[in-house]
Each structure stands twice: as structure tokens, then as C-alpha cells.
Design a protein around this motif. Sequence first.
Motif, PDB file in Angstrom:
ATOM      1  N   ARG A   6       0.935  -1.295  -0.071  1.00 37.30           N
ATOM      2  CA  ARG A   6      -0.029  -0.038  -0.121  1.00 37.30           C
ATOM      3  C   ARG A   6       0.956   1.138   0.212  1.00 37.30           C
ATOM      4  O   ARG A   6       1.385   1.427   0.793  1.00 37.30           O
ATOM      5  CB  ARG A   6      -1.010   0.068   1.255  1.00 37.30           C
ATOM      6  CG  ARG A   6      -1.907  -1.074   1.393  1.00 37.30           C
ATOM      7  CD  ARG A   6      -2.645  -0.897   2.623  1.00 37.30           C
ATOM      8  NE  ARG A   6      -3.543  -2.050   2.548  1.00 37.30           N
ATOM      9  CZ  ARG A   6      -3.467  -3.058   3.375  1.00 37.30           C
ATOM     10  NH1 ARG A   6      -2.220  -3.207   3.928  1.00 37.30           N
ATOM     11  NH2 ARG A   6      -4.152  -4.150   3.515  1.00 37.30           N
ATOM     12  N   ASP A  14       1.231   8.216  -6.598  1.00 35.86           N
ATOM     13  CA  ASP A  14      -0.091   8.744  -6.929  1.00 35.86           C
ATOM     14  C   ASP A  14       0.033   9.485  -8.102  1.00 35.86           C
ATOM     15  O   ASP A  14      -1.224   9.680  -8.761  1.00 35.86           O
ATOM     16  CB  ASP A  14      -0.284   9.873  -5.728  1.00 35.86           C
ATOM     17  CG  ASP A  14      -0.592   9.391  -4.341  1.00 35.86           C
ATOM     18  OD1 ASP A  14      -0.857   8.034  -4.377  1.00 35.86           O
ATOM     19  OD2 ASP A  14      -0.479  10.043  -3.397  1.00 35.86           O
ATOM     20  N   ARG A  22      -1.093   1.175  -8.425  1.00 33.01           N
ATOM     21  CA  ARG A  22      -2.069   1.430  -7.671  1.00 33.01           C
ATOM     22  C   ARG A  22      -3.265   0.228  -7.946  1.00 33.01           C
ATOM     23  O   ARG A  22      -3.718  -0.328  -7.002  1.00 33.01           O
ATOM     24  CB  ARG A  22      -2.929   2.567  -8.274  1.00 33.01           C
ATOM     25  CG  ARG A  22      -1.804   3.783  -7.298  1.00 33.01           C
ATOM     26  CD  ARG A  22      -3.031   5.192  -7.313  1.00 33.01           C
ATOM     27  NE  ARG A  22      -3.763   5.377  -8.714  1.00 33.01           N
ATOM     28  CZ  ARG A  22      -3.055   6.089  -9.572  1.00 33.01           C
ATOM     29  NH1 ARG A  22      -1.966   6.766  -9.491  1.00 33.01           N
ATOM     30  NH2 ARG A  22      -3.866   6.421 -10.690  1.00 33.01           N
ATOM     31  N   VAL A  23      -3.428  -0.246  -9.413  1.00 31.32           N
ATOM     32  CA  VAL A  23      -4.127  -1.035  -9.718  1.00 31.32           C
ATOM     33  C   VAL A  23      -3.815  -2.601  -8.826  1.00 31.32           C
ATOM     34  O   VAL A  23      -4.626  -3.263  -8.567  1.00 31.32           O
ATOM     35  CB  VAL A  23      -4.405  -1.408 -11.081  1.00 31.32           C
ATOM     36  CG1 VAL A  23      -5.000  -2.725 -11.550  1.00 31.32           C
ATOM     37  CG2 VAL A  23      -4.950  -0.286 -11.744  1.00 31.32           C
ATOM     38  N   ASP A  26      -4.553  -2.391  -5.228  1.00 32.44           N
ATOM     39  CA  ASP A  26      -5.803  -2.308  -4.934  1.00 32.44           C
ATOM     40  C   ASP A  26      -6.358  -3.930  -5.028  1.00 32.44           C
ATOM     41  O   ASP A  26      -7.293  -4.276  -4.288  1.00 32.44           O
ATOM     42  CB  ASP A  26      -6.670  -1.727  -5.962  1.00 32.44           C
ATOM     43  CG  ASP A  26      -6.614  -0.279  -5.763  1.00 32.44           C
ATOM     44  OD1 ASP A  26      -6.098   0.114  -4.636  1.00 32.44           O
ATOM     45  OD2 ASP A  26      -6.920   0.737  -6.568  1.00 32.44           O
ATOM     46  N   HIS A  27      -5.741  -4.778  -5.661  1.00 39.53           N
ATOM     47  CA  HIS A  27      -6.076  -6.122  -5.843  1.00 39.53           C
ATOM     48  C   HIS A  27      -5.317  -7.191  -5.176  1.00 39.53           C
ATOM     49  O   HIS A  27      -5.587  -8.442  -5.310  1.00 39.53           O
ATOM     50  CB  HIS A  27      -6.278  -6.586  -7.478  1.00 39.53           C
ATOM     51  CG  HIS A  27      -7.430  -5.924  -8.280  1.00 39.53           C
ATOM     52  ND1 HIS A  27      -7.112  -4.682  -8.888  1.00 39.53           N
ATOM     53  CD2 HIS A  27      -8.612  -6.202  -8.362  1.00 39.53           C
ATOM     54  CE1 HIS A  27      -8.181  -4.162  -9.369  1.00 39.53           C
ATOM     55  NE2 HIS A  27      -9.129  -5.103  -9.190  1.00 39.53           N
ATOM     56  N   ARG A  28      -4.466  -6.722  -4.502  1.00 47.15           N
ATOM     57  CA  ARG A  28      -3.225  -7.359  -3.835  1.00 47.15           C
ATOM     58  C   ARG A  28      -3.984  -8.424  -2.913  1.00 47.15           C
ATOM     59  O   ARG A  28      -3.504  -9.571  -2.824  1.00 47.15           O
ATOM     60  CB  ARG A  28      -2.205  -6.751  -3.163  1.00 47.15           C
ATOM     61  CG  ARG A  28      -0.980  -7.583  -2.457  1.00 47.15           C
ATOM     62  CD  ARG A  28       0.070  -6.632  -1.897  1.00 47.15           C
ATOM     63  NE  ARG A  28       1.253  -7.427  -1.725  1.00 47.15           N
ATOM     64  CZ  ARG A  28       1.339  -8.243  -0.827  1.00 47.15           C
ATOM     65  NH1 ARG A  28       0.372  -8.163   0.058  1.00 47.15           N
ATOM     66  NH2 ARG A  28       2.374  -8.869  -0.391  1.00 47.15           N
ATOM     67  N   ARG A  72      -8.711  -6.727 -13.213  1.00 44.38           N
ATOM     68  CA  ARG A  72      -9.142  -7.473 -11.963  1.00 44.38           C
ATOM     69  C   ARG A  72      -9.098  -9.025 -12.485  1.00 44.38           C
ATOM     70  O   ARG A  72      -8.162 -10.009 -11.893  1.00 44.38           O
ATOM     71  CB  ARG A  72     -10.367  -7.389 -11.144  1.00 44.38           C
ATOM     72  CG  ARG A  72     -10.879  -8.502 -10.174  1.00 44.38           C
ATOM     73  CD  ARG A  72     -12.074  -8.111  -9.870  1.00 44.38           C
ATOM     74  NE  ARG A  72     -12.777  -9.160  -8.658  1.00 44.38           N
ATOM     75  CZ  ARG A  72     -12.747  -8.500  -7.620  1.00 44.38           C
ATOM     76  NH1 ARG A  72     -12.348  -7.709  -7.020  1.00 44.38           N
ATOM     77  NH2 ARG A  72     -13.199  -9.816  -6.627  1.00 44.38           N
TER      78      ARG A  72
END
Length: 324
Positions: A6, A14, A22-23, A26-28, A72
Motif C-alpha cells: 500500500r 500517486d 495502484r491497480v 488495490d487487488h493484492r 481484476r
Amino acid sequence: MSAPRRPDAGSPQDGPAHAPTRVFVDHRELLFSVVYNMLGSVADTEDVLQETWLSWSGKNRRAPLAEIGNPRAYLVRVAVNHALARQTAIASRRETYVGPWLPEPLVTDATTGLAPDTADHTVRSDSVSLAMLVVLETLTPLERAVFVLHEVFGYAHTEIAGMLDRSPAAVRQVAHRARAHVQARRPRYRARPRVRREATERFVAAALGGDLQALLEILAPDVTVWIDGGGARQAAGLRPVQGREKAARMLAGYASRRAGDLDVHYRSVNGDDAAVLFSDDSPYAVMVMDLTPDGDQVCGVYVVTNPAKLTRVRPDADEVGTAQ
């Protein structure tokens, strides 16, 4: 380059150039949960996530993120296939493993309600029970992948077919075979949380107290005990122990050698009530009990004492009781 976690707010990640990062971040958590349920090992899961990150970052160097219609689905597909490829190395390792092999437990911190991974605290709400993971070990890698994706994460057969490059009909056959195999070995039931906690405390008191009669009362006639020491703990057996009398005597004798030195912390392990034993603030064992459908007896005992599988377990002062 290590797989990202994160990023802190206001960091260089950013910027628009770091959108792929970031993608992935977000799915980690989803990727971790899917792969861990396929492999049962945090270390192997982290390695697969690293491989997935390298594939993902390489893909985005060659093509814009906008060209990937469903990031995803793409990330899950890459992670699942890396996990399947890793199964060969894992199987080879298991051939030389000393004694019973159990999955690496995910132990929830009593204060935060979270389970630690290699670097930070993360929610593992989609991990299945330790007992279920043991059953999943009896599936083929393909059956396990399909079962985890469909039964645990709710992916449709058509989605799984695309991930695994197989036809939907073939995936449905694999899913049917895996489900029948699992249901034959582990009927679907779950004792109420209060019943689980009470049974866990009764069992731990009997086992660590060396109370043979109490153990005979709480253990089911066909109970099986697995102790995974990985060759590092002398008291760990080389094979599972089956039957109430044998199990009770083994547990009573096993505990009597160390019980006075151990502190008991009650934690959630892979979503189930369990006991974590510490010796001088160092993790000594994780004990998970599987209950009969009525919740009155213990039909399975899973004890992980292999130090390599306990490196992420930490003591918590709020949930401690000294073994007697």
C-alpha cells in the motif's frame, strides 16, 4: 523489484505513471487470498505475488493500462497460472518433508483482528479453515484451483474457463469432481462460535493438563491428530495418529513434556477459534480443533510446531492464560 504493497498517501506512486502500481495494490488482497487457498503457504504465496507483479508491470511497459479491459480478471488469471506452475516445485519439496505436512496457519491478532503477512497487517477473510485446506491437499492442482475460484470466490465456470484456457464444459466437470471429493471428506457444517470457543478451551485444558480422562471424553472415537514439526521438533510424530485412545495418550504425553513452560493465547486461525502456544514469548505451536457436527467432540486436531511456519506469529498480552 519487489511487489508493491500500500503506497502512502502523497507518495510519488500517486502520479499517472504509477496507475498500474495502484491497480495491483488495490487487488493484492484478493490475489493473496486466492493463491494462499491454492497453495497453503504464505512464503509461496508471496513468491507467486512477486511473479504476478513482474508479469503485470512488464505487460504495462509493453501496452497501456487502458488496453486491459478487466484488470481484476487479468491479475487473477496471471496469479492462478503462476500458482499452478509453482505446484511442481511444491510437490517435489513435500516428498522430502519430515512427518505430516499442514498448511501455514494465518493467525489473527487479538487486538487488531487482522492477520499478518510478511510485511504488514492485512485482512484474510476469504481464507478457508485449516481443516478444509487439509482436504484441498487431496485434490489435483487443477481441481483445487477450480474449487477455490468457484466455491470460495464465486467465479462462474465461464470465467474460470477463460483463466485456465479450458472450455466451460471441462471446467464444470472438474468442479463437479472436486466438489464431490470435498463433500465426501468434509460435510458442510459449522458449529456456532460460542460452541467452538468452549470446546477449544475444554480441549486445551485437558491436553495441556495431561488429563487423560477428560481427553477421552472430548475426543471423538475416530479422531485424527496431525502434528507438523517439519523435522524440527523431536516430539512431533512422523504420521497422523488415529483413534481416541491413541490420540489421548499421545496428546497427554506430548503436553506433559512442555506444558509448564507454555503460555496459551486464544486466537482466530484461518477463521476458526484456536490456541497459540508461546514459550518465552516465542511461538511454540498453533493448535486448531475440528468439531463433530453437534460441536460436542473434537474429530480432528491440527498442531503446527514447525518454527518455519510460525515466524509471523506474535504474542498478544490481551489474550493470554498460563498453561498449568
